[in-house]
Design an enzyme around this catalytic site. Structure first.
Site, PDB file in Angstrom:
ATOM      1  CB  THR A 166       4.904 -14.072 -43.892  1.00 18.17           C
ATOM      2  OG1 THR A 166       5.185 -15.472 -43.994  1.00 18.17           O
ATOM      3  CG2 THR A 166       3.446 -13.817 -44.139  1.00 18.17           C
ATOM      4  CG  ASP A 167       9.383 -17.063 -45.090  1.00 19.42           C
ATOM      5  OD1 ASP A 167       8.428 -17.171 -44.307  1.00 19.42           O
ATOM      6  OD2 ASP A 167       9.822 -18.011 -45.769  1.00 19.42           O
ATOM      7  CE  LYS A 189       7.061 -16.222 -40.871  1.00 18.43           C
ATOM      8  NZ  LYS A 189       6.858 -16.871 -42.157  1.00 18.43           N
ATOM      9  CB  THR A 195       1.877 -18.353 -48.291  1.00 17.13           C
ATOM     10  OG1 THR A 195       3.133 -18.984 -48.113  1.00 17.13           O
ATOM     11  CG2 THR A 195       0.778 -19.332 -47.957  1.00 17.13           C
TER      12      THR A 195
HETATM   13  N1  ASP Z   1       7.913 -18.849 -47.766  1.00 15.60           N
HETATM   14  C1  ASP Z   1       6.813 -17.951 -47.921  1.00 15.60           C
HETATM   15  C2  ASP Z   1       7.339 -16.610 -48.329  1.00 15.60           C
HETATM   16  O1  ASP Z   1       7.832 -15.869 -47.536  1.00 15.60           O
HETATM   17  C3  ASP Z   1       6.011 -17.878 -46.678  1.00 15.60           C
HETATM   18  C4  ASP Z   1       4.807 -16.984 -46.729  1.00 15.60           C
HETATM   19  O2  ASP Z   1       4.440 -16.403 -47.726  1.00 15.60           O
HETATM   20  O3  ASP Z   1       4.177 -16.843 -45.689  1.00 15.60           O
HETATM   21  O4  ASP Z   1       7.246 -16.279 -49.469  1.00 15.60           O
END
Ligand code: ASP
Length: 462
Positions: A184-185, A263, A108
C-alpha cells in the site's frame, strides 16, 4: 521449525526465565504473572527483539508481550507448532464465470509474519492467496501470476514497465479484468504510472493491498481481495483503480481513480482517499455502485495501448523553509531531466532557489510545481513570488498530486525532452490527474462543515 532450539529467538533474561520455569516455544501454556494469568501459545521471538519479554499468541489471535520479571509460573498444557505455509490450491474453473488475472507484486497482502526477524515478509504466492480466500472462486476464474515479491518501496520504473506489459499481455489474451496485488505504501505511485502506461483498456485494472497481514485477525486482505476481484470481474469501470477500505470497518470498499488517490494514514485500513475529488465507486464482494458517471466504461471492443517507458532522471523536491540552493544544483549536476518541486501554499519556494531553478530551465530541465497542501491548485499568478517562478520557466501543475506529477514527468520525458512539449503533455490530463475544479465536497476531512460531521460534533464530541 523449532526442533533444534526450544527457546528460539529468546536471549538473556527471557531465555533464562523460560528455561527455569519450563516454557518452550510453541507450547500451549498458562502463564501466571504479577498482573494476571494469560493463556496462549509461546511464540518464537525475533532475533532483534529485547530479552525482557515472552510473547504469547492469545486465543483471540492477538499477540501480547509479558515482562519476564513479572512471570511467577508457567504451566504447559500442550504443544502446537504453527504451520505458516498455506497450501497452494488449483483454482476451480467455471466456464460461466468471468476471467480475472491476479498479478502479484508483493506487499503486505502477499505477506505473513516471519518469526525469525519479527518482520512481515513477502511470502504468499498468488496461488496461496486463493488457498486463503476460497470465496474468490465464487466471483471469477482466477489466474495468478507472481511478477515480483517486494514491499512497495522497492517498486520503481523497472517494475512499472514490467507490470504494464504484463497487463497488456493479459488483456490481449481476453481476460475480463486484472487485479494487481501491491504494497500500500507506494500503490498510488504505481496506480498513476499504470494509468499513463496502459491506456484505452477495455477492462478494469484494479490495484489492491492490505494494511494488516493475513495472519492478524484484523486483516483487511481477504475483504479487499474479494472486492477487487469483483470490481475486475464484473464492475463497469475500465480504468486503473485502487480498491481499499472505505470506512474503518469492512462494510464496503472505495474504488479510487489511479491518478487522484493517495495513502493518507500509516496504519488505518481505510487509508486511501481520493484527493480533491470524489471516488469513482463503492464496492463490495458482490456489487459495484458508481458514485459518478464520468468513468470509462468497460468495452470489450477497445484496443489497449501499452506505452511502457520511463526516464528515471526525475526527482521530487519537497520544499522546506530555508532549503539551500545546493539541492537543486546537485540535481542539475547529476544530469536530472525533470524536477517536481512540491512547493508551499499555492506553489512557492524561497528566493535563494531561483537561481538554480533558472539555470535548470535554461539547460533544458523540465521543472514543474505541485502543492504541499495536497488539496488545491498551484496558482502561481497570485503572488509575485509565484509569477517570478513562472518567468524562470517553472510550470504549475494545477491540482496534480506530487506523486502523480513525478511518474507523469518520468513517463513524458521518455517521449521527449523538449521543454515546451513536456509542459504541454504534463498539462493535458490522461485520466483525471488534473481536474478543472474541485467539487465542494471533495475536501472530506474531519473538520466540520459537512452536515453529518456537524451533527456528530454537536451530539457526541465533548
Ligand atoms: N510496507 C508495505 C508495502 O507497501 C505496506 C503494505 O503492503 O501495506 O509494501
Amino acid at each position: 521449525m523449532n526442533a533444534a532450539d526450544p527457546w528460539k529467538g529468546y536471549r538473556g533474561r527471557a531465555r533464562e526465565a523460560l528455561q527455569s520455569l519450563g516454557g518452550r516455544v510453541w507450547a500451549d501454556v498458562e502463564i501466571e504473572t504479577e498482573t494476571g494469568t494469560f493463556v496462549g501459545i509461546i511464540l518464537p521471538r525475533s532475533e532483534q527483539a529485547d530479552d525482557r519479554h515472552v510473547v504469547l499468541k492469545l486465543p483471540t489471535g492477538y499477540n501480547v508481550g509479558l515482562a519476564v520479571d513479572k512471570i511467577r509460573r508457567i504451566a504447559e498444557h500442550g504443544f502446537r507448532e504453527a504451520k505458516y505455509k498455506i497450501p497452494e490450491k488449483e483454482f476451480p474453473f467455471d466456464p460461466v464465470k468471468p476471467k480475472v488475472t491476479l498479478l502479484g507484486t508483493g506487499g503486505t497482502i502477499a505477506s505473513r509474519l516471519d518469526y525469525r526477524t519479527g518482520a512481515v515478509i513477502p511470502a504468499f504466492t498468488p496461488g496461496e492467496l486463493y488457498g486463503a480466500v476460497p470465496e474468490l472462486a465464487d466471483i471469477a476464474n482466477l489466474t495468478t501470476i507472481k511478477l515480483f515479491g517486494v514491499f512497495s518501496e522497492n517498486m520503481g520504473p523497472e517494475q512499472y514497465i514490467a507490470t504494464a506489459k504484463a497487463i497488456g499481455e493479459q488483456i490481449e489474451k481476453g481476460v475480463d479484468g486484472i487485479v494487481i496485488g501491491h504494497g500500500t505504501d507506494t500503490m498510488h505511485h504505481t496506480s498513476a504510472a499504470l494509468t499513463f502506461m496502459v491506456q484505452n483498456s477495455p477492462v478494469p485494472i484494479v490495484m489492491v493491498g492490505s494494511q494488516r497481514s493475513s495472519d492478524r485477525p484484523s486483516s483487511d486482505a481477504a475483504f479487499n481481495l474479494q472486492c477487487a476481484v469483483n470490481a475486475a470481474a464484473r464492475g463497469p469501470i475500465a480504468e486503473v483503480l485502487v480498491c481499499m477500505f472505505g470506512p474503518t470497518s469492512d462494510s464496503y470498499n472505495l474504488l479510487h481513480r489511479g491518478t487522484r488517490v493517495r495513502k493518507m494514514h500509516s496504519s488505518y485500513r481505510s487509508t486511501f482517499r481520493t484527493i480533491s475529488d470524489i471516488p469513482v465507486a463503492t464496492c463490495t464482494p458482490d456489487d459495484v455502485k458508481p458514485l459518478r458517471s464520468d468513468f470509462r466504461p468497460r468495452r470489450m471492443d477497445r484496443n489497449v495501448t501499452v506505452d511502457a517507458v520511463f526516464d528515471d532522471r526525475v526527482a521530487i523536491v519537497y520544499y522546506y523553509p530555508a532549503m539551500k540552493p545546493d539541492i537543486i544544483w546537485s540535481l542539475i549536476e547529476n544530469g536530472y531531466k525533470g524536477i517536481v518541486v512540491n512547493g508551499t501554499g499555492l506553489g512557492h519556494v524561497n528566493k535563494p532557489l531561483y537561481e538554480p531553478l533558472r539555470e535548470a530551465c535554461k539547460r533544458g530541465i523540465s521543472v514543474v510545481m505541485t502543492v504541499q497542501t495536497i488539496w488545491g491548485y498551484a496558482h502561481m499568478f497570485v503572488y509575485d513570488t509565484g509569477r517570478d517562478l513562472v518567468e524562470l520557466g517553472v510550470v504549475p501543475c494545477a491540482n496534480m498530486l506530487a506523486e502523480a506529477a513525478y511518474v507523469k514527468l518520468g513517463w513524458v520525458l521518455a517521449h521527449t525532452h523538449e521543454r515546451e512539449e513536456v509542459a504541454r503533455r504534463m498539462l493535458e490530463p490522461v485520466n483525471g490527474e488534473i481536474t478543472e475544479r474541485e467539487p465542494p465536497d471533495g475536501y472530506l476531512v474531519f473538520q466540520g462543515g459537512l452536515p453529518e460531521v456537524e451533527e456528530f460534533l454537536r451530539r457526541g464530541w465533548r
